[in-house]
Design a protein around this motif. Structure first.
Motif, short mmCIF file in Angstrom:
data_model
loop_
_atom_site.label_atom_id
_atom_site.label_comp_id
_atom_site.label_asym_id
_atom_site.label_seq_id
_atom_site.Cartn_x
_atom_site.Cartn_y
_atom_site.Cartn_z
N PRO A 115 0.88 -1.10 0.08
CA PRO A 115 0.02 -0.03 -0.25
C PRO A 115 0.76 1.38 -0.11
N VAL A 116 0.22 2.41 -0.53
CA VAL A 116 0.90 3.51 -0.42
C VAL A 116 0.03 4.61 0.54
N GLY A 117 0.88 5.64 0.87
CA GLY A 117 0.26 6.50 1.74
C GLY A 117 0.98 7.98 1.90
N PRO A 118 0.53 8.89 2.32
CA PRO A 118 1.21 10.28 2.43
C PRO A 118 2.72 10.00 3.15
N SER A 119 2.63 9.09 4.03
CA SER A 119 3.64 8.88 5.05
C SER A 119 3.76 7.28 5.47
N PRO A 137 -0.37 -3.03 7.40
CA PRO A 137 0.85 -3.05 7.02
C PRO A 137 1.52 -1.34 7.07
N VAL A 138 2.78 -1.39 7.00
CA VAL A 138 3.28 0.21 7.03
C VAL A 138 3.31 0.35 5.47
N PRO A 139 2.75 1.49 4.92
CA PRO A 139 2.49 1.68 3.59
C PRO A 139 3.97 2.39 3.13
N ARG A 140 4.21 2.40 1.98
CA ARG A 140 5.25 3.19 1.36
C ARG A 140 4.77 4.58 1.04
N ALA A 141 5.64 5.49 1.68
CA ALA A 141 5.30 6.84 1.61
C ALA A 141 5.54 7.45 0.10
N ALA A 180 -8.23 11.37 2.93
CA ALA A 180 -8.61 11.73 4.37
C ALA A 180 -7.29 11.61 5.14
N GLN A 181 -6.21 10.61 4.45
CA GLN A 181 -5.05 10.51 5.16
C GLN A 181 -4.13 11.80 4.87
N PHE A 182 -4.12 12.38 3.67
CA PHE A 182 -3.76 13.62 3.33
C PHE A 182 -3.95 14.93 4.28
N LEU A 183 -5.46 14.85 4.60
CA LEU A 183 -6.02 15.70 5.38
C LEU A 183 -5.41 15.79 6.79
N SER A 184 -5.20 14.34 6.92
CA SER A 184 -4.93 14.13 8.68
C SER A 184 -3.48 14.60 9.16
N SER A 185 -3.27 15.11 10.26
CA SER A 185 -2.14 15.46 10.66
C SER A 185 -1.62 14.16 11.72
N LEU A 189 2.61 13.12 7.73
CA LEU A 189 3.72 13.71 8.26
C LEU A 189 4.76 14.31 7.30
N ARG A 190 4.20 14.54 6.19
CA ARG A 190 5.31 15.14 5.28
C ARG A 190 5.67 16.62 5.57
N THR A 191 7.05 16.79 5.01
CA THR A 191 7.40 18.10 5.00
C THR A 191 7.68 18.71 3.70
N ASP A 192 6.88 18.34 2.55
CA ASP A 192 6.70 18.88 1.29
C ASP A 192 5.33 19.63 1.00
N ALA A 193 5.17 20.05 -0.17
CA ALA A 193 4.14 20.74 -0.46
C ALA A 193 2.97 20.15 0.02
N TYR A 194 2.81 19.02 0.28
CA TYR A 194 1.57 18.08 0.65
C TYR A 194 1.43 17.98 2.34
N GLY A 195 2.41 18.61 3.09
CA GLY A 195 2.24 18.22 4.22
C GLY A 195 2.44 19.16 5.25
N GLY A 196 2.25 19.44 6.53
CA GLY A 196 2.55 20.32 7.37
C GLY A 196 1.30 21.52 7.78
N SER A 197 1.44 22.30 6.81
CA SER A 197 0.19 23.43 7.15
C SER A 197 -1.23 22.88 6.67
#
Length: 357
Positions: A115-119, A137-141, A180-185, A189-197
């Motif tokens: 599986p893939v995910g934001p983190s 399982p742990v997804p591939r970021a 919803a995973q991308f919306l979630s804090s 846990l990304r630090t690029d343009a798709y995470g953080g703020s």
């Protein structure tokens, strides 16, 4: 006073009532994610709903969550859906396909893929596999360069949905799946343009919806959201600000609707109703709650400004739910043990209400 049985103009669709059949996973698809003859009957039986939203339909193999779910990423899947949409239309109904990318809520035993995910953060709990529940399982970021491809997968599935005869699509942005995973804090846990703020965490959702609107038109596009639900461990922070910002970005796209689950405080949802300028569907019951939506809850939310009300579990055992609600007839109970077992029992075996002399 607005009632469930008033007509409603939803984009180009004239709905005869304001009852929406909510998307519900029933895992009755065939091999290769193909819709089946049983699915044709199931959806046709429920065509008196103002609008049907199908079970979640994966836009890619890696986006599949559960075994036995249908897809919209091959020509064969498009062909298999055509009898479903034709049967719903023949019976006077209207139907949107819910496009559902599972993200991290999947398993290699189901798809043959990691599986893939934001983190690289696993979902909470166990996921369904062909041999039973297993720990998520742990997804591939996803790499930054890969993210737009997954946003576009919703649009590509939407094009296929229109080819398959659907009246439109609903992007599944709720319940802990990829949007919803991308919306979630906590899932993001990304630090690029798709995470953080907040502006960054809503970016994927906006890109997925924008691509879908470009592909099939705003009047054929809706999105389902579950503010603050925390399902599969995808927790939201700053819920009013997060979802307010998302709706502000989506408003110029002239969507058919936003579909909100009652997954946070009522005053927050009422605030989102006021912030959203177009059609709003509300599902009045938290998705994991033991009770199902009833007419009292529906009338309450119509009074708070919802335009349409979605019913999930009540439609399982009541294919004629609209008429039962209209006449105040008993709502038949469903058998939860049959939800995901496959076969026609507990799927096609619930009759319409029979009046006795």
């Amino acid at each position: 006073m607005t009632t469930l049985f008033d007509r409603y103009q939803l984009g180009a669709l004239s709905l005869p009532n304001r009852v929406v059949m909510a998307p519900m996973t029933r895992v009755r698809a065939g091999a290769g994610g193909l819709a089946t003859p049983s699915m044709v009957t199931y959806y046709a039986q429920r065509a008196t709903a103002g609008l049907i939203v199908t079970e979640g339909v994966q836009p890619s193999l890696v986006g599949q969550s559960n075994p036995g779910t249908p897809g919209l990423y091959t020509d064969a899947q498009v062909t298999a859906w055509l009898p479903v949409t034709d049967a719903v239309h023949t019976n006077g109904g209207r139907v949107f396909a819910q496009i559902m990318h599972s993200g991290r809520v999947s398993h290699p035993d189901t798809t043959g893929m990691r599986p893939v995910g934001p983190s690289a953060v696993p979902a909470a709990g166990e996921v369904f596999t062909p041999t039973g529940p297993k720990p998520a399982p742990v997804p591939r970021a996803l790499e930054t360069a890969e993210v737009p491809e997954h946003a576009r997968s919703y649009a590509e599935a939407a094009r296929r949905a229109v080819d398959a005869g659907f009246d439109g699509v609903e992007l599944h942005g709720a319940n802990g799946y990829l949007i919803a995973q991308f919306l979630s804090s906590t899932a993001n846990l990304r630090t690029d343009a798709y995470g953080g703020s907040i502006a960054n965490r809503i970016r994927f959702a906006v890109e997925a919806v924008s691509a879908t609107v470009e592909a099939v038109g705003g009047h054929r596009t809706g999105i389902r959201l579950s503010p603050g639900a925390g399902i599969w461990g995808a927790q939201d922070t700053d819920v009013p600000a997060l979802y307010g910002a998302l709706l502000a970005e989506l408003a110029p796209l002239d969507l058919a609707y936003v579909h909100l689950e009652a997954s946070t405080d009522e005053d927050v949802l009422v605030g989102l109703r006021k912030a959203w300028p177009a059609a709003l569907i509300v599902n009045p019951v938290f998705p994991m709650a033991p009770r199902q939506t009833d007419k009292t809850a529906a009338d309450h939310w119509l009074g708070l400004g919802a335009d349409l009300i979605s019913f999930g579990r009540a439609f399982i055992a009541n294919p004629d739910l609209v008429e039962r609600l209209r006449q105040g007839l008993p709502i038949a109970p469903h058998d939860e043990s049959t939800w995901y077992q496959g076969g026609d029992a507990g799927y096609l075996t619930y009759p319409a209400y029979r009046h006795t002399a």
